[in-house]
Design an enzyme around this catalytic site. Structure first.
Site, PDB file in Angstrom:
ATOM      1  N   ASP A   1     -44.831   9.821  21.072  1.00 14.77           N
ATOM      2  CA  ASP A   1     -45.094  10.650  22.250  1.00 14.77           C
ATOM      3  C   ASP A   1     -44.365  10.107  23.476  1.00 14.77           C
ATOM      4  OD1 ASP A   1     -46.633   8.443  22.472  1.00 14.77           O
ATOM      5  OD2 ASP A   1     -48.562   9.454  22.665  1.00 14.77           O
TER       6      ASP A   1
ATOM      7  N   ASP B   1     -44.457   9.959  27.531  1.00 20.91           N
ATOM      8  CA  ASP B   1     -45.276  10.165  28.723  1.00 20.91           C
ATOM      9  C   ASP B   1     -44.420   9.999  29.973  1.00 20.91           C
ATOM     10  OD1 ASP B   1     -47.491  10.475  27.105  1.00 20.91           O
ATOM     11  OD2 ASP B   1     -47.937   8.334  27.106  1.00 20.91           O
TER      12      ASP B   1
ATOM     13  N   ASP C   1     -52.410  -1.439  30.909  1.00 17.27           N
ATOM     14  CA  ASP C   1     -53.151  -2.507  30.241  1.00 17.27           C
ATOM     15  C   ASP C   1     -52.336  -3.778  29.996  1.00 17.27           C
ATOM     16  OD1 ASP C   1     -51.656  -1.077  28.386  1.00 17.27           O
ATOM     17  OD2 ASP C   1     -53.306  -0.685  27.008  1.00 17.27           O
TER      18      ASP C   1
HETATM   19  P1  ATP Z   1     -49.052   4.605  21.113  1.00 16.88           P
HETATM   20  O1  ATP Z   1     -47.795   4.164  20.439  1.00 16.88           O
HETATM   21  O2  ATP Z   1     -50.233   4.414  20.288  1.00 16.88           O
HETATM   22  O3  ATP Z   1     -48.982   5.995  21.713  1.00 16.88           O
HETATM   23  P2  ATP Z   1     -49.182   3.819  23.860  1.00 16.88           P
HETATM   24  O4  ATP Z   1     -49.027   2.480  24.523  1.00 16.88           O
HETATM   25  O5  ATP Z   1     -48.160   4.849  24.209  1.00 16.88           O
HETATM   26  O6  ATP Z   1     -49.226   3.557  22.303  1.00 16.88           O
HETATM   27  P3  ATP Z   1     -51.088   5.700  24.814  1.00 16.88           P
HETATM   28  O7  ATP Z   1     -52.540   5.805  24.486  1.00 16.88           O
HETATM   29  O8  ATP Z   1     -50.176   6.794  24.437  1.00 16.88           O
HETATM   30  O9  ATP Z   1     -50.617   4.338  24.158  1.00 16.88           O
HETATM   31  O10 ATP Z   1     -51.026   5.408  26.374  1.00 16.88           O
HETATM   32  C1  ATP Z   1     -49.817   5.507  27.129  1.00 16.88           C
HETATM   33  C2  ATP Z   1     -49.772   4.412  28.173  1.00 16.88           C
HETATM   34  O11 ATP Z   1     -50.897   4.536  29.066  1.00 16.88           O
HETATM   35  C3  ATP Z   1     -49.875   2.991  27.625  1.00 16.88           C
HETATM   36  O12 ATP Z   1     -48.634   2.499  27.206  1.00 16.88           O
HETATM   37  C4  ATP Z   1     -50.427   2.231  28.816  1.00 16.88           C
HETATM   38  O13 ATP Z   1     -49.423   1.951  29.743  1.00 16.88           O
HETATM   39  C5  ATP Z   1     -51.373   3.246  29.447  1.00 16.88           C
HETATM   40  N1  ATP Z   1     -52.756   3.106  28.925  1.00 16.88           N
HETATM   41  C6  ATP Z   1     -53.290   3.737  27.860  1.00 16.88           C
HETATM   42  N2  ATP Z   1     -54.565   3.378  27.681  1.00 16.88           N
HETATM   43  C7  ATP Z   1     -54.864   2.498  28.671  1.00 16.88           C
HETATM   44  C8  ATP Z   1     -56.021   1.785  29.050  1.00 16.88           C
HETATM   45  N3  ATP Z   1     -57.133   1.893  28.339  1.00 16.88           N
HETATM   46  N4  ATP Z   1     -55.952   0.992  30.135  1.00 16.88           N
HETATM   47  C9  ATP Z   1     -54.803   0.889  30.866  1.00 16.88           C
HETATM   48  N5  ATP Z   1     -53.673   1.530  30.550  1.00 16.88           N
HETATM   49  C10 ATP Z   1     -53.698   2.337  29.479  1.00 16.88           C
HETATM   50 MG    MG Z   2     -48.247   6.804  23.554  1.00 18.90          MG
END
Ligand code: ATP
Ligand code: MG
Length: 414
Positions: free
Chosen positions: A54, A56, A146
């Site tokens: 994904d 963002d 995070d």
């Molecule tokens: P994935 O590969 O599983 O999608 P991801 O790091 O992109 O991993 P997402 O849940 O898509 O995880 O979240 C996107 C971004 O939002 C993260 O990379 C992080 O920067 C931020 N984020 C997500 N969840 C949290 C949280 N609980 N606290 C702080 N920041 C968060």
């Molecule tokens: Mg993600």
């Protein structure tokens, strides 16, 4: 604080690796004079040479402004107000830069939801963030994330990487480090502990010592998270080919005790029990690596099956018919789990089906095989039978019969 800027020439992110829909949004925001960054996991993963699932985007446009710029946009989310931009086969999440916690603006308890774009930031008495809608600068946005490796941004204005938290250094060292004090960050949102474990297991990263220590000390707080959210996280942890590593880290950190106390008790009884679960999860991971899309039901069966079956057998020895014993133990176990992790009724029923089908498989030739293959969970039940057969290193005439039957029906073997 000035960020480190890694210019286009010095990093490996190319626009070819970015979804065309995400690029369209980034360019459109940029043309209208807004800051537009690709952020989060996709930047991390592209830099690591992995495919991102994904994309963002973060911007200084407010949700209202984003909505006015994109016709296919819907605003969603209570805790974080986000824009979802819909395309034919993809939804791109666009968020307005968030602020970090400012203790002077922290209110305890709920406030009214009249003005969605109002600046507010609510925590509960344990320090857990309940709602977070304070718009901020790019720097504040990075600091609100995070882990340092998740705080990198790709700037569409000049194709550079913007790094406020030494995320690039940690990425190169394969290190998971929280942004600011891990105790505070995990208290704000205990799900971050699960996320640390997930990235460590899926990306083969080391969790920094102090971060690991905080997880071990705060693991019990995971039960403050809503069961529905934990259900989402459990799926991300166990269905993508690294469940064995997650299980190992769950045991070591104390998270297993907080999330699945029955299982912890059972594996503590004997080494054999422990290695059975490791073995099952190893098998599950191999199935994923061989291209199987794993269901939560299959995971729950592999994970809880040995415990449920052993307990049912004990009850059976005390004169309860096996079928009934299995049903009771299955029901009780899943009900206990639901206190912390929501399991939809349909899922619990299928897990029970899969386990009770193991008994039906024993009667071969079966008189009404067609009534069995239509039951929910049948393919997963065959997989569980296969797992048990292979674990025992033995031949299994029942499995052979069912394989033969499926072959005749031209159904794919599970
Ligand atoms: P994935 O590969 O599983 O999608 P991801 O790091 O992109 O991993 P997402 O849940 O898509 O995880 O979240 C996107 C971004 O939002 C993260 O990379 C992080 O920067 C931020 N984020 C997500 N969840 C949290 C949280 N609980 N606290 C702080 N920041 C968060
Ligand atoms: Mg993600």
């Amino acid at each position: 604080m000035e960020p480190k800027i890694i210019p286009r020439k010095e990093h490996c992110i190319s626009r070819k690796q970015i979804s065309p829909n995400a690029l369209y949004i980034l360019y459109h925001l940029h043309r209208r004079g807004f800051i537009a960054y690709l952020v989060g996991g996709c930047v991390r993963d592209i830099l690591l040479g992995r495919k991102s699932k994904d994309f963002d985007i973060a911007t200084n446009a407010t949700p209202g402004q984003i909505k006015r710029l994109f016709r296919n946009c819907r605003l969603v989310g209570r805790r974080f107000r986000l824009a979802h931009i819909h395309f034919k086969d993809e939804i791109i999440e666009v968020s307005t830069f968030r602020s970090t916690i400012n203790p002077h603006q922290t209110t305890i308890g709920e406030i009214s939801d009249n003005n969605k774009e109002k600046r507010y930031h609510i925590k509960d008495e344990n320090g857990m963030i309940l709602r977070d809608n304070l718009f901020g600068t790019p720097e504040e946005d990075a600091l609100s994330r995070d882990f340092t490796i998740n705080a990198l941004a790709y700037n569409i204005a000049d194709f550079s990487i913007v790094d406020y938290c030494d995320g690039i250094i940690d990425l190169n060292q394969r290190l998971i480090r929280t942004i600011r004090d891990p105790y505070t960050r995990f208290k704000e949102d205990p799900v971050r502990m699960l996320r640390a474990i997930r990235f460590s297991a899926s990306h083969n990263f080391v969790i920094e010592n102090i971060v690991w220590e905080a997880i071990c000390n705060l693991s019990y707080t995971i039960s403050n998270v809503s069961p529905a959210r934990l259900y989402e996280e459990i799926q991300k942890l166990f269905l993508f080919g690294f469940s064995k590593k997650v299980f190992h880290l769950f045991i070591k950190s104390g998270l297993l005790s907080a999330l699945f106390p029955d299982i912890l008790r059972w594996i503590s009884l004997s080494r054999k029990n422990m290695s059975l679960i490791y073995n099952n999860l190893d098998y599950l991971d191999k199935l994923y690596k061989d291209g199987k899309v794993l269901s939560i039901e299959l995971f729950l069966t592999f994970f809880l099956g040995p415990f449920i079956e052993a307990d049912a057998l004990v009850k059976h020895k005390n004169n309860v018919p096996y079928k009934q014993a299995l049903e009771n133990v299955c029901k009780d176990t899943l009900k206990n789990i639901c206190k912390t992790v929501t399991l939809p009724k349909r899922i619990s029923n299928t897990v029970h089906n899969i386990l009770s089908l193991q008994q039906s498989f024993r009667t071969v030739p079966h008189r009404h095989p067609h009534s069995i293959i239509d039951k929910p969970g049948f393919p997963d039940a065959i997989l569980y039978l296969r797992l048990k057969t292979e674990t025992k290193n033995g031949k299994n005439d029942h499995l052979k019969w069912w394989d033969q039957f499926l072959k005749q029906k031209r159904m794919p073997p599970a």
